[in-house]
Design a protein around this motif. Structure first.
Motif, PDB file in Angstrom:
ATOM      1  N   UNK A  77      -7.348 106.571  96.508  1.00 64.84           N
ATOM      2  CA  UNK A  77      -8.260 107.690  96.769  1.00 64.84           C
ATOM      3  C   UNK A  77      -8.568 107.821  98.254  1.00 64.84           C
ATOM      4  N   UNK A  78      -8.753 106.695  98.948  1.00 70.20           N
ATOM      5  CA  UNK A  78      -9.053 106.758 100.376  1.00 70.20           C
ATOM      6  C   UNK A  78      -7.871 107.289 101.174  1.00 70.20           C
ATOM      7  N   UNK A  79      -6.662 106.965 100.750  1.00 66.73           N
ATOM      8  CA  UNK A  79      -5.480 107.481 101.443  1.00 66.73           C
ATOM      9  C   UNK A  79      -5.419 108.995 101.369  1.00 66.73           C
ATOM     10  N   UNK A  80      -5.676 109.542 100.181  1.00 63.96           N
ATOM     11  CA  UNK A  80      -5.643 110.998 100.071  1.00 63.96           C
ATOM     12  C   UNK A  80      -6.862 111.643 100.727  1.00 63.96           C
ATOM     13  N   UNK A  95     -12.006 115.202  98.781  1.00 66.14           N
ATOM     14  CA  UNK A  95     -10.632 114.764  98.515  1.00 66.14           C
ATOM     15  C   UNK A  95     -10.061 115.461  97.271  1.00 66.14           C
ATOM     16  N   UNK A  96      -8.863 115.941  97.423  1.00 69.19           N
ATOM     17  CA  UNK A  96      -8.231 116.745  96.380  1.00 69.19           C
ATOM     18  C   UNK A  96      -8.164 116.043  95.041  1.00 69.19           C
ATOM     19  N   UNK A  97      -7.850 114.769  95.042  1.00 69.13           N
ATOM     20  CA  UNK A  97      -7.552 114.097  93.790  1.00 69.13           C
ATOM     21  C   UNK A  97      -8.777 113.645  93.035  1.00 69.13           C
ATOM     22  N   UNK A  98      -9.942 113.840  93.605  1.00 65.43           N
ATOM     23  CA  UNK A  98     -11.145 113.643  92.815  1.00 65.43           C
ATOM     24  C   UNK A  98     -11.406 114.867  91.958  1.00 65.43           C
ATOM     25  N   UNK A  99     -10.891 116.001  92.446  1.00 62.08           N
ATOM     26  CA  UNK A  99     -10.988 117.255  91.708  1.00 62.08           C
ATOM     27  C   UNK A  99     -12.403 117.533  91.201  1.00 62.08           C
ATOM     28  N   UNK A 100     -13.354 117.274  92.048  1.00 57.98           N
ATOM     29  CA  UNK A 100     -14.736 117.565  91.696  1.00 57.98           C
ATOM     30  C   UNK A 100     -15.198 118.768  92.515  1.00 57.98           C
ATOM     31  N   UNK A 101     -16.218 119.473  92.007  1.00 57.79           N
ATOM     32  CA  UNK A 101     -16.798 120.519  92.829  1.00 57.79           C
ATOM     33  C   UNK A 101     -17.525 119.843  93.972  1.00 57.79           C
ATOM     34  N   UNK A 102     -17.355 120.370  95.195  1.00 57.39           N
ATOM     35  CA  UNK A 102     -17.980 119.719  96.337  1.00 57.39           C
ATOM     36  C   UNK A 102     -18.595 120.766  97.246  1.00 57.39           C
ATOM     37  N   UNK A 103     -19.564 120.357  98.006  1.00 54.74           N
ATOM     38  CA  UNK A 103     -20.261 121.238  98.920  1.00 54.74           C
ATOM     39  C   UNK A 103     -19.454 121.438 100.178  1.00 54.74           C
TER      40      UNK A 103
END
Length: 495
Positions: A122-125, A18-26
Motif C-alpha cells: 500500500x505504501x508503494x502505491x 492512494x488508488x488501491x485503498x479505493x476509499x472516498x477521500x477528501x
C-alpha cells in the motif's frame, strides 16, 4: 518547522488518496482547526510542490528502510539468521525465534489475508500516487523556471519507476520466468486519484519493464543537475543515480547491451570512484555519512529540534552490548564464502551471546555487520554494483575478459584471490555479488534471476529452509483487501 508540519499534513492526505485503498477521500488537508487547504492550492506553488516531493522522499525512505523490505532479500536468500532473546528478558532467555514482521515470508508461506508485506504494497502505491500528483501539477507552476520544473518532474518520474520496479521484484516472477515475459507483472499507475477511481488489471512483466524504462529514460532527458531540496545531495535522485537504477532494471530484464552501456556510463562519467582497499573498512564504520562511492543513500529521519534519529538500519543490525543488540546477523552460509585474506571479513563484528541450546544457556559467537551500525541509512545504489552489472552483461555479450577485469578490480581491492582460469564466471559473478552487496537487498532477487534454488543452512528455523526454482513462492501474495476491492486484480499463483 512549519515546512516540516506541512510535509506531514500533505503526506497524510496522500495516504488517504492512494488508488488501491479505493476509499472516498477528501481533497483537503487539515491545516489548523477550522481551516483547510486544497491539494490544488498546495500544489500551485513551487514551495508547495517541493514540500510534496520531500514528503514523498520521506515515505520512500521509510518504505525501503522498514524491516520487512530492508532484510527481505538477504533473509530469504540465506545471508542472515537471527539472534536469541537477551538474557535480560523475563521469559524466553536465549531462545531464537523468527521476528514477527517476517514470520510468514521467512517460511515461504505468506498469507494474502494477513500478509507481512501489506504495508509495503500500500505504501508503494501511495508513493506512486504522490509522484503522479506532482507530475500533474508541476507544468502549471508560475513561480518556477523550466529547469526547476524539469528537475522536479525528473525526480518524480524516477521515484515512480523505482517504486514500480521494487513492486515487480516482490510481486512478479523474474523477467525470464517465461520466454517472452508474458507472465503477470504489476499494475502500473501513471495517473493520480484526482483523475478518478479506476480498476486496472496487472500488466505483463514485459509491459511492466517497458514502462519502467520509459519513465527513467524520460527522466534522464529532464534532469537539470540542480538540487532543489535541502539536505545532502546523495539522498535525492540525480542523473547518475537514475542511470544506476536503469542499469539495474536492464540487468533484471536481461537486456545485456543496455545494461553494459548504462553501467559503463555510470562508472566512466559519474565522477564517483570506488573505495580504496586501505579505506574500505573505515568507510563502512563511519557514523552519519555514507561511503564515498555512494550513488544514492536516503537520509534517515531526524527530529528537527533535537537531531535525534527516528529510525535507521541499526534497528535491525546493530550491536551495543551483550544484552543490547538487534535481530539480524550473518549466517555461516555467507561467512564461509570469504577467503582467509579477504578484508571484507573484517566487516563482521564477532560477539558472544548467551544462547539456549538443549535447555542450557551457552556462549555462542554471532557476527553483526559493520555496514549498519550507529546511524546507518538505507543504501540504494553504490558504484561497486555497477562494476558487477557490467561484468555480468559483458559475459552475456561474449566479452569474458571485461568480466574478469571487473571482478578482479573488486577482488583485488578486497585482497581476495584473483580469478583462476578454471573458475565458472557465471558462478563467480553471483558469489561476488553475494559477498560485496550483502545486506543491501539483492541476494533473493539474484537467486530468482539466475533460476537458482535456495538452500538455507546455518541458523535456519523456518518451516521450510529451501525453495526449488521455479516455484510460485518466489513471489508474495497481493494483499487480499486489494484483490477484494479490484475485481481486475489477479492474485499470484498458490495464494
Amino acid at each position: 518547522m512549519n515546512d516540516l508540519k506541512n510535509i506531514y499534513r500533505f503526506k497524510f492526505t496522500m495516504l488517504l488518496a492512494v488508488l488501491f485503498l479505493l476509499q472516498s477521500c477528501s481533497d483537503f488537508l487539515e491545516q489548523e482547526p477550522g481551516t483547510q487547504i486544497s491539494i490544488n492550492e498546495q500544489l500551485s506553488t513551487k514551495a508547495g510542490i517541493l514540500q510534496a516531493l520531500n514528503g514523498t522522499y520521506r515515505e520512500l525512505e521509510a518504505n525501503v528502510r522498514g524491516e520487512r523490505f530492508a532484510v527481505y532479500a538477504d533473509v530469504q536468500g540465506g545471508n542472515l539468521k537471527f539472534t536469541p532473546y537477551p538474557t535480560t528478558r523475563s521469559s524466553g532467555k536465549g531462545e531464537i525465534v523468527t521476528p514477527t514482521n517476517i514470520q510468514n515470508v521467512y517460511s515461504f508461506n505468506d498469507n494474502a489475508n494477513q500478509s507481512n508485506f501489506v504495508s509495503f504494497y500500500s505504501d508503494s502505491y501511495d508513493i506512486i500516487n504522490q509522484c503522479n500528483l506532482i507530475l500533474e501539477f508541476t507544468d502549471a507552476l508560475k513561480d518556477a523556471t523550466e529547469s526547476e520544473k524539469n528537475q522536479i518532474k525528473a525526480e518524480a518520474l524516477t521515484i515512480r519507476a523505482y517504486s514500480h520496479f521494487l513492486l515487480s521484484e516482490v510481486y512478479s516472477q523474474n523477467y525470464s520466468y517465461t520466454n517472452d515475459a508474458s507472465h503477470l507483472g504489476i499494475i502500473y499507475n501513471t495517473e493520480s486519484i484526482t483523475k478518478g477511481l479506476k480498476y486496472p488489471a496487472r500488466e505483463t512483466a514485459a509491459r511492466t519493464y517497458t514502462l519502467i524504462v520509459e519513465d527513467i529514460t524520460l527522466a534522464l532527458n529532464l534532469y537539470s543537475n540542480i538540487q532543489l531540496s535541502s539536505g545532502p545531495a546523495y539522498s535525492y535522485f540525480n542523473i547518475n543515480s537514475a542511470k544506476a537504477l536503469l542499469s539495474r532494471v536492464y540487468l533484471a530484464k536481461n537486456d545485456w547491451q543496455n545494461a553494459y552501456a548504462t553501467a559503463n556510463d555510470v562508472i566512466t562519467n559519474s565522477g564517483v570512484s570506488l573505495m580504496s582497499s586501505a579505506d574500505y573498512i573505515a568507510q563502512w564504520e563511519k557514523t552519519d555519512t555514507p561511503v564515498s562511492e555512494i550513488l544514492l543513500e536516503f537520509s534517515i529521519s531526524r527530529d528537527a529540534t533535537t537531531g535525534t534519529v527516528g529510525g535507521s538500519m541499526f534497528a535491525y543490525f546493530g550491536y551495543t552490548s551483550p544484552t543490547v543488540f538487534n535481530n539480524y546477523v550473518a549466517s555461516q552460509d555467507l561467512l564461509n564464502l570469504y577467503s582467509a585474506s579477504d578484508i571484507r571479513k573484517q566487516l563482521f563484528l564477532e560477539r558472544p551471546i548467551q544462547t539456549l541450546i538443549n535447555n542450557q544457556l551457552v556462549s555462542v559467537n554471532y557476527y553483526f555487520t559493520k555496514k549498519f551500525q550507529d546511524n546507518a541509512a538505507y543504501v540504494a545504489f553504490r558504484l561497486s554494483e555497477q562494476y558487477l552489472i557490467r561484468a555480468e552483461a559483458a559475459l552475456k555479450l561474449n566479452n569474458p575478459d571485461q568480466t574478469k577485469t571487473d571482478i578482479n578490480v573488486l577482488r583485488e581491492r578486497a585482497n581476495a584471490d584473483l580469478l583462476a582460469d578454471s573458475e565458472d564466471l557465471e558462478e563467480a559473478i553471483f558469489l561476488e555479488r553475494r559477498k560485496e552487496l550483502c545486506f543491501e537487498g539483492h541476494l533473493f532477487f539474484d537467486i530468482a534471476r539466475n533460476h537458482k534454488n535456495i538452500s538455507r543452512n546455518d541458523g535456519c528455523i523456518a518451516l521450510s529452509c529451501g525453495l526449488t526454482y521455479p516455484s510460485p513462492k518466489f513471489v508474495l501474495p497481493i494483499p487480499r483487501n486489494n484483490i477484494n476491492l479490484n475485481a481486475n486484480l489477479k492474485q499470484n499463483e498458490s495464494y
